[in-house]
Design an enzyme around this catalytic site. Structure first.
Site, PDB file in Angstrom:
ATOM      1  CG  ASP A 377      -6.404  -3.197  -8.194  1.00  0.00           C
ATOM      2  OD1 ASP A 377      -6.989  -3.625  -7.191  1.00  0.00           O
ATOM      3  OD2 ASP A 377      -5.883  -2.068  -8.267  1.00  0.00           O
ATOM      4  CD  GLU A 426      -5.028  -3.085  -1.594  1.00  0.00           C
ATOM      5  OE1 GLU A 426      -4.936  -1.875  -1.361  1.00  0.00           O
ATOM      6  OE2 GLU A 426      -5.778  -3.564  -2.470  1.00  0.00           O
ATOM      7  CD  GLU A 432      -4.649   1.486  -2.783  1.00  0.00           C
ATOM      8  OE1 GLU A 432      -5.760   1.248  -3.263  1.00  0.00           O
ATOM      9  OE2 GLU A 432      -3.595   1.058  -3.271  1.00  0.00           O
TER      10      GLU A 432
END
Length: 875
Positions: A377, A426, A432
């Site tokens: 991430d 992503e 989110e």
């Protein structure tokens, strides 16, 4: 040509296609001097390259069925050594037909076949400099790249795309993590600024999706720069200079109908072939994920077990443990999950793996735990340096057979073809970020058109609840993702049993994809096939409407069609069944921001549902001995035993013990072709501790693997815990100079002689409490646990405790000292700004001392705590 020759020629073409690229000379289309037209057999798309006789500059245009889609647009390459955007003259042309067959592990189709014309136009510039423009034309678009014979330092590209001023456009305002909402505008009416790939335009009845392919650590990523009032979009690079370049990535325009865009695999077709020969270990699947619905849950071992239980009941293949997991219990969670047929994935901040040393230690360790994949991430950069990191981490994860999900990442650019263990990325404003329902249809024709998209769909109770339940249920079909991480918690899904029933059936790998209808602004309808079943996902944004899905893609015969549609309000969906032929169409009334989902299978008399049963793994029991911690000095030996039983009949059972690195295990695996319910399989092995073994706790795994109906091999594991003691401390050592037997932190690593910073080791500041700087100590972030071996040889621990001055906001913590799990000291709540507190703790006879910092009751933020001058008094 005779019939025999036709047969022989056809077989040769098929043979070459199977074994790689078939390179066939192609007769060039006729064109005027200074103009080159590139087409490909069976395609309505053409590229036209022109050389301006006055400036020596190049331009490229794209047409479809004779209609101009992209007007002549400047192209060329600028380098520190030479400007190759002008002063060029043509020196040659070569043509070939590129035909390839390749397999994917994810995407719109697992089996791919490509057919493209490739034309290389050679140009000479100032001082004899050379530039090759390589153009490929495929049925679904055009791509080009630059090549030079000797390395140059690129300072920019002239590459651009020119659209009609009034062309409708769906654009993504650029940031390096690609998570803005898309805006609907026009080519000229878009605000001045930079826009991210892919960018979608409509020109008359044609669409053009602009993006890039085959980008790696040799080059940075690009984006599109737009000036107000202009229809021009110019490629700019993330880096101002790029040294050592001999070839650039592809600049790509997917061109055709909206269905062509949605079904295109051109970005993958252009990418470099797979670097992984054996992909048998790569497994797409559904993922239970807790972070969005319960932010603190990834740090809760018992709660993660409940997610495992839920996944096992419903046949979901994975559980992702996001930010907050602890290495003290992840191995146990992995064992718990694998015994139920569920695999564990772990989240990492990319900086935890930003050096080769970290990749060579952290990744092998989690693989030894049995973790099957990682979510990486916050990369948030398109720089060449970051792409080099992608290359390095993908090579290491492939070596270790760890699958990968990239979050906070760049867009897919063929990465999943080159590295087929990339399950998803992503680069989208996903669940989110609580995107509006109006943002959902366009993703099918933009971001998801170029590769797997980790949107984290199906928010039933978490999030804004703007879209209808059926709209949410349709998203894991509408949005392709090799791993589909579901956004909500088990209890939420179980309150919608019909919705959950459908989710349990949805695959995440597809044999075929068809776009059945849509408009980027307000609706999308997609069908995907897995085996003999088709799944349909349809969503709409805005006012109520009837969504339509023609069934012509089904072929002959009768089909059972089960439609999942909205009920009343935000209650559970309802399911309707009918028998239909391919001449029919589904027409489903959808409420505002609604949708529907469907599953379709061949109908035979007596067929009542397309659902397939979810078969749980049989319950098993694996007992190992010794059951407590074994003290294991280097070079010593001890025995372990295992006894395995199952509640149902199983086959091909193997019971064995594995040696930790540098250790040895004596004794053969115990095998059984079949094991009856309740029958025990037992084994005994001798373990020898390696002379160079690291100190601390070491697991000796004992495992049973077997086959059961509905499952591939199931792995059940327990471990005998051995403890390799370090030397007993002597004198007055600082805690930060001793080996840590365990160390866990709420954020970032435990730091030696520095405060806790962010994510990377060594990124903290000097330990500072109340303006006083301390040379030695330990910096942590609550909740934190640290243990040090004393071996009963130290009588006292002293330290100065408090929150570090880098805590600008009011944090609060509690410091505790444990001796062999017995509480020896508790500070009570200390807050940011409180004075440093000196402590003295009696550790007489303590074998293992534990230093713990817990939150003081206000959440985990700002809890940077210091054990300054932590020191022991030993014999």
């Amino acid at each position: 040509m005779s019939s025999l020759r036709r047969v022989v020629a056809a077989r040769l073409v098929a043979l070459f296609a199977v074994f790689g690229s078939l390179l066939v000379p192609v007769a060039p289309a006729s064109a005027a001097p200074g103009e080159w037209v590139i087409t490909t057999p069976g395609s309505a798309v053409a590229a036209r390259v022109t050389l301006d006789p006055g400036t020596g500059g190049l331009a490229l245009a794209v047409s479809r069925q004779g209609r101009t889609v992209l007007a002549p647009s400047p192209i060329g390459l600028r380098a520190a050594e030479v400007d190759l955007t002008g002063g060029l003259r043509a020196v040659g042309r070569t043509d070939r037909l590129v035909t390839e067959r390749y397999a994917m592990t994810t995407g719109k189709r697992l089996r791919r076949q490509t057919r493209m014309t490739e034309t290389t136009l050679a140009f000479a510039g100032a001082g004899g400099a050379r530039l090759d423009l390589v153009v490929r034309v495929a049925p679904d678009g055009v791509a080009y790249r630059y090549a030079v014979p000797d390395p140059v330092t690129v300072t920019g590209e002239a590459s651009s795309f020119r659209l009609p001023a009034d062309a409708p456009a769906w654009l993504l305002p650029y940031n390096a993590w690609y998570e803005a909402n898309r805006v609907r505008t026009t080519a000229a009416g878009a605000a001045e600024g930079e826009y991210g790939h892919p960018s979608l335009f409509r020109v008359g009845e044609d669409y053009a999706l602009i993006t890039e392919s085959d980008v790696d650590g040799r080059y940075p990523g690009g984006r599109l720069r737009h000036a107000a009032g202009s229809g021009d979009y110019r490629v700019v690079l993330a880096d101002e200079q790029v040294a050592g370049v001999t070839r650039t990535p592809w600049r790509v325009a997917i061109v055709g109908s909206l269905a062509t865009v949605g079904e295109s695999t051109l970005v993958d077709d252009l990418a470099s072939p797979s670097k992984v020969a054996d992909t048998s270990w790569v497994r797409p699947g559904k993922v239970a994920w807790s972070w969005l619905s319960e932010h603190a849950s990834p740090g809760d071992f018992e709660r993660q077990k409940r997610y495992v239980d839920f996944a096992a009941r419903h046949g979901w293949e994975y559980v992702l443990v996001d930010e907050g997991w602890r290495d003290t219990w992840v191995p146990e969670l992995v064992r718990y999950a694998r015994a139920k047929g569920v695999e564990v994935l772990l989240w990492f901040h990319w900086t935890a793996l930003d050096t080769q040393a970290e990749r060579d230690t952290v990744l092998p360790e989690v693989r030894r735990w049995g973790v099957r994949g990682v979510k990486l991430d916050f990369m948030e950069s398109d720089s060449r340096a970051r792409y080099q990191w992608y290359d390095a981490v993908l090579a290491k994860t492939a070596e270790l057979r760890l699958m990968v999900n990239f979050h906070g990442s760049t867009i897919p650019h063929g990465l999943a073809r080159t590295w087929p263990h990339v399950m998803t990325m992503e680069a989208v404003r996903g669940a989110e970020n609580s995107p509006p329902a109006a943002n959902n249809p366009v993703q099918s024709f933009t971001r998801n058109a170029v590769g797997s998209m980790d949107y984290t769909p199906v928010s039933l109770e978490v999030g804004p609840k703007e879209a209808s339940v059926a709209h949410e249920v349709a998203l894991p079909v509408l949005y392709e993702s090799g791993w589909t991480h579901f956004a909500d918690k088990p209890e939420a899904y179980e309150r919608f049993p019909e919705a959950l029933r459908y989710l349990d059936q949805v695959p995440t790998a597809w044999d075929e994809t068809r776009v059945l209808g849509g408009d980027p602004s307000d609706h999308a309808v997609v069908a995907r096939r897995s085996g003999d079943r088709w799944f349909v996902g349809a969503v709409a944004a805005g006012d109520p409407r009837t969504l339509r899905a023609p069934l012509g893609f089904l072929g002959g015969g009768q089909w059972l069609v089960e439609v999942v549609r909205d009920g009343e309000g935000r209650g559970d969906v309802r399911r309707d069944a009918r028998i239909a032929r391919s001449s029919a169409a589904l027409e489903v009334a959808a409420p505002r921001d609604g949708g529907f989902a469907a599953v379709i299978c061949p109908y035979r008399p007596g067929t009542l549902t397309c659902d397939r049963p979810v078969v749980p793994v049989p319950a098993t029991m694996l007992a190992v001995a010794p059951s407590g911690v074994v003290d294991a000095a280097k070079g010593s030996t001890f025995e372990v035993t295992g006894s395995f039983t199952a509640e149902a009949a199983i086959e091909d059972v193997v019971l064995t013990a594995a040696a930790p690195e540098g250790w040895t295990v004596t004794g053969a695996p115990v095998t059984r072709r079949a094991l009856r319910p309740g029958e025990a399989l037992t084994g005994r092995w001798t373990v020898r501790v390696g002379e160079d073994s690291p100190v601390g706790a070491v697991d000796v795994p004992v495992s049973a693997e077997f086959r059961a109906p509905g499952h591939a091999r199931v792995h059940v594991e327990q471990a005998v815990r051995a403890f390799v003691p370090p030397p007993v401390p002597t004198g007055e050592p600082y805690v930060s100079d001793l080996p840590f037997m365990s160390a866990g932190n709420g954020w970032g690593p435990v730091e030696r002689d520095r405060s806790n910073g962010e994510n990377a080791g060594g990124d903290g500041n000097p330990l500072t409490i109340g303006g006083v700087v301390y040379r030695k100590g330990v910096g942590v972030h609550a909740p934190s646990d640290l243990s040090v071996y004393l071996g009963g040889g130290c009588r006292e621990l002293t330290a100065v405790i408090g929150l570090d001055d880098e805590t600008a906001e009011p944090g609060s913590v509690v410091f505790q000292v444990f001796g062999d799990d017995r509480l020896l000291y508790d500070s009570g709540v200390l807050r940011g700004g409180d004075p440093a507190r000196p402590i003295t703790v009696d550790t007489t006879g303590v074998r293992m001392v534990g230093l713990r910092v817990t939150d003081g009751g206000d959440g985990r933020n700002f809890d940077h705590a210091d054990w300054a001058e932590a020191r022991l008094a030993c014999a």
